[in-house]
Design a protein around this motif. Structure first.
Motif, PDB file in Angstrom:
ATOM      1  N   SER A  66     -23.653  37.208  44.454  1.00  0.00           N
ATOM      2  CA  SER A  66     -23.559  35.759  44.580  1.00  0.00           C
ATOM      3  C   SER A  66     -22.549  35.230  43.567  1.00  0.00           C
ATOM      4  N   GLU A  67     -21.708  34.333  44.020  1.00  0.00           N
ATOM      5  CA  GLU A  67     -20.732  33.682  43.131  1.00  0.00           C
ATOM      6  C   GLU A  67     -21.265  32.345  42.617  1.00  0.00           C
ATOM      7  N   GLU A  68     -22.493  32.004  42.967  1.00  0.00           N
ATOM      8  CA  GLU A  68     -23.051  30.716  42.571  1.00  0.00           C
ATOM      9  C   GLU A  68     -23.330  30.698  41.074  1.00  0.00           C
ATOM     10  N   PRO A  69     -23.004  29.590  40.392  1.00  0.00           N
ATOM     11  CA  PRO A  69     -23.288  29.519  38.950  1.00  0.00           C
ATOM     12  C   PRO A  69     -24.782  29.429  38.683  1.00  0.00           C
ATOM     13  N   MET A  70     -25.207  30.065  37.601  1.00  0.00           N
ATOM     14  CA  MET A  70     -26.604  30.005  37.182  1.00  0.00           C
ATOM     15  C   MET A  70     -26.676  29.959  35.667  1.00  0.00           C
ATOM     16  N   GLN A  71     -27.742  29.406  35.162  1.00  0.00           N
ATOM     17  CA  GLN A  71     -28.084  29.472  33.749  1.00  0.00           C
ATOM     18  C   GLN A  71     -29.376  30.266  33.638  1.00  0.00           C
ATOM     19  N   PRO A  77     -37.192  28.856  38.134  1.00  0.00           N
ATOM     20  CA  PRO A  77     -37.294  28.399  39.524  1.00  0.00           C
ATOM     21  C   PRO A  77     -37.130  29.525  40.546  1.00  0.00           C
ATOM     22  N   LEU A  78     -36.293  30.516  40.236  1.00  0.00           N
ATOM     23  CA  LEU A  78     -36.140  31.665  41.131  1.00  0.00           C
ATOM     24  C   LEU A  78     -37.466  32.411  41.255  1.00  0.00           C
ATOM     25  N   LEU A  79     -38.101  32.655  40.108  1.00  0.00           N
ATOM     26  CA  LEU A  79     -39.411  33.316  40.112  1.00  0.00           C
ATOM     27  C   LEU A  79     -40.440  32.485  40.878  1.00  0.00           C
ATOM     28  N   ALA A  80     -40.446  31.192  40.613  1.00  0.00           N
ATOM     29  CA  ALA A  80     -41.430  30.313  41.249  1.00  0.00           C
ATOM     30  C   ALA A  80     -41.283  30.335  42.766  1.00  0.00           C
ATOM     31  N   ARG A  81     -40.029  30.317  43.241  1.00  0.00           N
ATOM     32  CA  ARG A  81     -39.812  30.352  44.693  1.00  0.00           C
ATOM     33  C   ARG A  81     -40.352  31.646  45.293  1.00  0.00           C
ATOM     34  N   GLU A  92     -36.062  22.623  33.018  1.00  0.00           N
ATOM     35  CA  GLU A  92     -34.640  22.297  33.114  1.00  0.00           C
ATOM     36  C   GLU A  92     -33.941  23.021  34.261  1.00  0.00           C
ATOM     37  N   GLY A  93     -34.401  24.193  34.633  1.00  0.00           N
ATOM     38  CA  GLY A  93     -33.717  25.005  35.630  1.00  0.00           C
ATOM     39  C   GLY A  93     -33.740  24.397  37.017  1.00  0.00           C
ATOM     40  N   VAL A  94     -32.799  24.871  37.851  1.00  0.00           N
ATOM     41  CA  VAL A  94     -32.713  24.416  39.234  1.00  0.00           C
ATOM     42  C   VAL A  94     -32.717  25.638  40.140  1.00  0.00           C
ATOM     43  N   GLU A  95     -33.024  25.426  41.415  1.00  0.00           N
ATOM     44  CA  GLU A  95     -33.051  26.520  42.372  1.00  0.00           C
ATOM     45  C   GLU A  95     -31.659  27.068  42.607  1.00  0.00           C
ATOM     46  N   GLN A  96     -31.607  28.349  42.959  1.00  0.00           N
ATOM     47  CA  GLN A  96     -30.337  29.003  43.213  1.00  0.00           C
ATOM     48  C   GLN A  96     -29.565  28.260  44.292  1.00  0.00           C
ATOM     49  N   GLY A  97     -28.263  28.066  44.050  1.00  0.00           N
ATOM     50  CA  GLY A  97     -27.405  27.372  44.991  1.00  0.00           C
ATOM     51  C   GLY A  97     -27.299  25.883  44.754  1.00  0.00           C
ATOM     52  N   LYS A  98     -28.110  25.343  43.839  1.00  0.00           N
ATOM     53  CA  LYS A  98     -28.094  23.899  43.601  1.00  0.00           C
ATOM     54  C   LYS A  98     -27.414  23.512  42.290  1.00  0.00           C
ATOM     55  N   ARG A  99     -26.940  24.491  41.522  1.00  0.00           N
ATOM     56  CA  ARG A  99     -26.289  24.180  40.242  1.00  0.00           C
ATOM     57  C   ARG A  99     -24.793  24.019  40.454  1.00  0.00           C
TER      58      ARG A  99
END
Length: 199
Positions: A66-71, A77-81, A92-99
């Motif tokens: 994935s080329e999507e940016p992440m912190q 949020p990835l774990l939670a999903r 503070e985190g956001v779901e993958q693809g939304k940053r």
């Protein structure tokens, strides 16, 4: 090779095919880039562009990138999903693809400034909105860089429009985030005397 050994061991356990495995790091390491060694003193790419490997249950999406940016804050949020959990609103985190924008910060440490000099007596903040990265210190220095997916070497950039937008984003982020409490150093006279007696 060693990650393969780890994943083989996970798969071999009962229910291992349903395991979610996440491998990452808290920082990178400078190994001579622009004369830097170590970590903890800068926000350059070799220190902040870290691995994030995810092995989904059933080897879903195996081998994909994935080329999507992440912190790192986005790992929760990835774990939670994946685990069907609700993320608290204050996370503070956001779901993958939304940053769209990533933020980094490095707080001054008194021992670093004492050891390496006044140039390290500063807080650093960076904001990345691909491909631009703005880094500034609380003592007034600022650098705009252009990033490349192929290289950790940051190229100086003079694009003023990008700088203005990144400054705005950094200001908004700093204003909206929590502030760390300031604790005044204090040692009672007995502790000071005990420390001095061992000097």
């Amino acid at each position: 090779h060693q990650l393969g050994v780890l994943l083989d061991a996970v798969r071999a356990r009962p229910g291992g095919d349903r395991a979610l495995v996440i491998i990452t790091a808290d920082h990178g390491e400078a190994l001579g880039e622009e004369g830097r060694l170590g970590h903890g003193f800068w926000l350059n790419e070799e220190l902040t562009r870290i691995p994030l490997l995810v092995r989904y249950p059933g080897d879903r999406d195996g081998g994909s990138r994935s080329e999507e940016p992440m912190q790192l804050t986005d790992v929760l949020p990835l774990l939670a999903r994946e685990l069907d959990l609700v993320v608290p609103a204050q996370v503070e985190g956001v779901e993958q693809g939304k940053r769209e924008t990533a933020f980094l910060e490095l707080r001054r440490e008194a021992t670093t400034a004492l050891r390496f000099g006044a140039a390290y007596d500063r807080d650093l903040q960076s904001v990345i909105r691909w491909p631009h990265k703005l880094t500034r210190s609380d003592v007034g220095a600022e650098t705009l860089r252009r990033l490349s997916p192929e290289s950790l070497v940051e190229q100086t950039d003079a694009e003023t429009g990008a700088a203005a937008e990144l400054r705005r984003l950094l200001d908004e982020h700093a204003a909206s985030g929590p502030t760390a409490p300031t604790v005044a150093p204090h040692a009672d006279p007995e502790t000071v005397e005990a420390l001095l007696s061992h000097a």
